[in-house]
Design a protein around this motif. Structure first.
Motif, PDB file in Angstrom:
ATOM      1  N   PRO A   1       0.903  -1.234   0.006  1.00  0.00           N
ATOM      2  CA  PRO A   1       0.126  -0.044  -0.085  1.00  0.00           C
ATOM      3  C   PRO A   1       0.619   1.335   0.145  1.00  0.00           C
ATOM      4  O   PRO A   1       1.744   1.493   0.554  1.00  0.00           O
ATOM      5  N   SER A   2       0.546   2.182  -0.842  1.00  0.00           N
ATOM      6  CA  SER A   2       1.223   3.506  -1.089  1.00  0.00           C
ATOM      7  C   SER A   2       1.348   4.309   0.356  1.00  0.00           C
ATOM      8  O   SER A   2       2.457   4.890   0.648  1.00  0.00           O
ATOM      9  N   GLU A   3       0.424   4.207   1.298  1.00  0.00           N
ATOM     10  CA  GLU A   3       0.490   4.990   2.528  1.00  0.00           C
ATOM     11  C   GLU A   3       1.417   4.361   3.499  1.00  0.00           C
ATOM     12  O   GLU A   3       2.285   5.268   3.896  1.00  0.00           O
ATOM     13  N   LEU A   4       1.730   3.088   3.094  1.00  0.00           N
ATOM     14  CA  LEU A   4       2.736   2.540   4.068  1.00  0.00           C
ATOM     15  C   LEU A   4       4.231   2.753   3.469  1.00  0.00           C
ATOM     16  O   LEU A   4       5.010   2.970   4.218  1.00  0.00           O
ATOM     17  N   LEU A   5       4.054   2.723   2.336  1.00  0.00           N
ATOM     18  CA  LEU A   5       5.579   3.219   1.692  1.00  0.00           C
ATOM     19  C   LEU A   5       5.921   4.760   1.700  1.00  0.00           C
ATOM     20  O   LEU A   5       7.163   5.096   1.772  1.00  0.00           O
ATOM     21  N   ARG A   6       4.875   5.639   1.908  1.00  0.00           N
ATOM     22  CA  ARG A   6       5.174   6.882   1.862  1.00  0.00           C
ATOM     23  C   ARG A   6       6.045   7.163   3.494  1.00  0.00           C
ATOM     24  O   ARG A   6       6.803   7.654   3.797  1.00  0.00           O
ATOM     25  N   GLU A   7       5.160   6.416   4.494  1.00  0.00           N
ATOM     26  CA  GLU A   7       5.742   6.525   5.885  1.00  0.00           C
ATOM     27  C   GLU A   7       7.209   5.955   5.860  1.00  0.00           C
ATOM     28  O   GLU A   7       8.060   6.268   6.664  1.00  0.00           O
ATOM     29  N   VAL A   8       7.357   4.790   5.159  1.00  0.00           N
ATOM     30  CA  VAL A   8       8.871   4.312   5.023  1.00  0.00           C
ATOM     31  C   VAL A   8       9.859   5.366   4.700  1.00  0.00           C
ATOM     32  O   VAL A   8      10.962   5.419   5.200  1.00  0.00           O
ATOM     33  N   GLU A   9       9.467   5.933   3.575  1.00  0.00           N
ATOM     34  CA  GLU A   9      10.356   6.935   2.776  1.00  0.00           C
ATOM     35  C   GLU A   9      10.632   8.105   3.785  1.00  0.00           C
ATOM     36  O   GLU A   9      11.381   8.778   3.807  1.00  0.00           O
ATOM     37  N   ARG A  10       9.593   8.615   4.588  1.00  0.00           N
ATOM     38  CA  ARG A  10       9.824   9.726   5.642  1.00  0.00           C
ATOM     39  C   ARG A  10      10.587   9.253   6.598  1.00  0.00           C
ATOM     40  O   ARG A  10      11.659  10.059   6.960  1.00  0.00           O
ATOM     41  N   VAL A  11      10.515   8.033   7.079  1.00  0.00           N
ATOM     42  CA  VAL A  11      11.299   7.561   8.167  1.00  0.00           C
ATOM     43  C   VAL A  11      12.583   7.361   7.616  1.00  0.00           C
ATOM     44  O   VAL A  11      13.694   7.834   8.451  1.00  0.00           O
ATOM     45  N   ALA A  12      12.973   7.106   6.416  1.00  0.00           N
ATOM     46  CA  ALA A  12      14.423   6.690   6.079  1.00  0.00           C
ATOM     47  C   ALA A  12      14.923   8.295   5.789  1.00  0.00           C
ATOM     48  O   ALA A  12      16.191   8.408   5.789  1.00  0.00           O
ATOM     49  N   GLN A  13      14.151   9.504   5.382  1.00  0.00           N
ATOM     50  CA  GLN A  13      14.542  10.455   5.127  1.00  0.00           C
ATOM     51  C   GLN A  13      15.176  11.214   6.170  1.00  0.00           C
ATOM     52  O   GLN A  13      16.052  12.037   6.382  1.00  0.00           O
ATOM     53  N   LYS A  14      14.508  10.995   7.419  1.00  0.00           N
ATOM     54  CA  LYS A  14      14.908  11.452   8.829  1.00  0.00           C
ATOM     55  C   LYS A  14      16.500  10.850   9.155  1.00  0.00           C
ATOM     56  O   LYS A  14      16.999  11.711   9.606  1.00  0.00           O
ATOM     57  N   GLY A  15      16.855   9.581   8.600  1.00  0.00           N
ATOM     58  CA  GLY A  15      17.974   9.161   8.910  1.00  0.00           C
ATOM     59  C   GLY A  15      18.213   8.491  10.333  1.00  0.00           C
ATOM     60  O   GLY A  15      19.040   7.501  10.247  1.00  0.00           O
ATOM     61  N   SER A  16      17.600   8.918  11.392  1.00  0.00           N
ATOM     62  CA  SER A  16      17.836   8.363  12.534  1.00  0.00           C
ATOM     63  C   SER A  16      16.386   8.118  12.938  1.00  0.00           C
ATOM     64  O   SER A  16      15.475   8.800  12.843  1.00  0.00           O
ATOM     65  N   PHE A  17      16.413   6.905  13.848  1.00  0.00           N
ATOM     66  CA  PHE A  17      15.305   6.251  14.337  1.00  0.00           C
ATOM     67  C   PHE A  17      15.109   6.534  16.011  1.00  0.00           C
ATOM     68  O   PHE A  17      14.135   6.289  16.437  1.00  0.00           O
ATOM     69  N   ALA A  18      16.130   7.396  16.480  1.00  0.00           N
ATOM     70  CA  ALA A  18      15.944   7.795  17.691  1.00  0.00           C
ATOM     71  C   ALA A  18      16.107   9.184  18.020  1.00  0.00           C
ATOM     72  O   ALA A  18      16.467   9.645  18.860  1.00  0.00           O
TER      73      ALA A  18
END
Length: 188
Positions: A42-59
């Motif tokens: 689903p595209s909404e989940l993909l947009r969320e993954v891309e947004r998290v990836a662009q942030k670069g850090s998960f913490a």
């Protein structure tokens, strides 16, 4: 290339699939979804993954951790469907997926000028040209050296039209699914 410490991981579920070049991936996703065993993510989940990836850090902040957890949970639910999820993501998202504990199958479909001509009609439906596809291949092949995992390759001489290419992709995905995934220890 310098050595990197890795550890083996044997996935219990079917892994999602990410195609290189991404432009060709759009054509393959439509053709693969006709048969069982593959489904578009689903595209909404993909947009969320891309947004998290662009942030670069998960913490970085509390909200970021929650969003990363929600994204991981959504992808895990899709993976439990026992089909390969076809991801429409760039290579920059691979590290984010690995950080979530999701290890996609990366599949490079090598393309030359002769093969690009065979995809002309499919590219026109996307509003793209053969030159754009070849540029995309060159750009993304260079990015593959930065990806923290191994990838499978389909050579240009192994397919003559889109139907044979789809068959080759199905076989390559099945082969990659059986392999052990080697994960960089830095990502843990």
């Amino acid at each position: 290339m310098p050595y990197t410490l890795v550890r083996p991981h044997k996935p219990a579920q079917l892994r999602p699939v990410l195609f290189v070049p991404t432009l060709l991936g759009k054509i393959l996703r439509d053709k693969l979804c006709v048969n069982k065993g593959f489904e578009k993510c689903p595209s909404e989940l993909l947009r969320e993954v891309e947004r998290v990836a662009q942030k670069g850090s998960f913490a970085q902040g509390k909200g970021e951790l929650n969003s990363c957890g929600a994204t991981r949970q959504g992808l895990q639910l899709l993976m439990e469907k026992n089909v390969h999820q076809l991801l429409d993501l760039g290579l920059t998202s691979v590290r984010a997926l690995h950080a979530m504990g999701i290890y996609p199958i990366l599949l490079l479909v090598s393309i030359n000028e002769k093969n690009a001509k065979k995809l002309k009609k499919a590219l026109q439906r996307l509003g793209a040209t053969e030159e754009q596809l070849l540029d995309c291949v060159r750009r993304e092949e260079a990015q593959l050296e930065q990806v923290p995992c191994l990838y499978g390759t389909i050579a240009p001489h192994t397919w003559s039209d889109t139907d044979v290419l789809v068959s080759s992709v199905r076989a390559a995905v099945a082969d990659e699914q059986k392999k052990t995934v080697w994960i960089e220890q830095d990502l843990l």
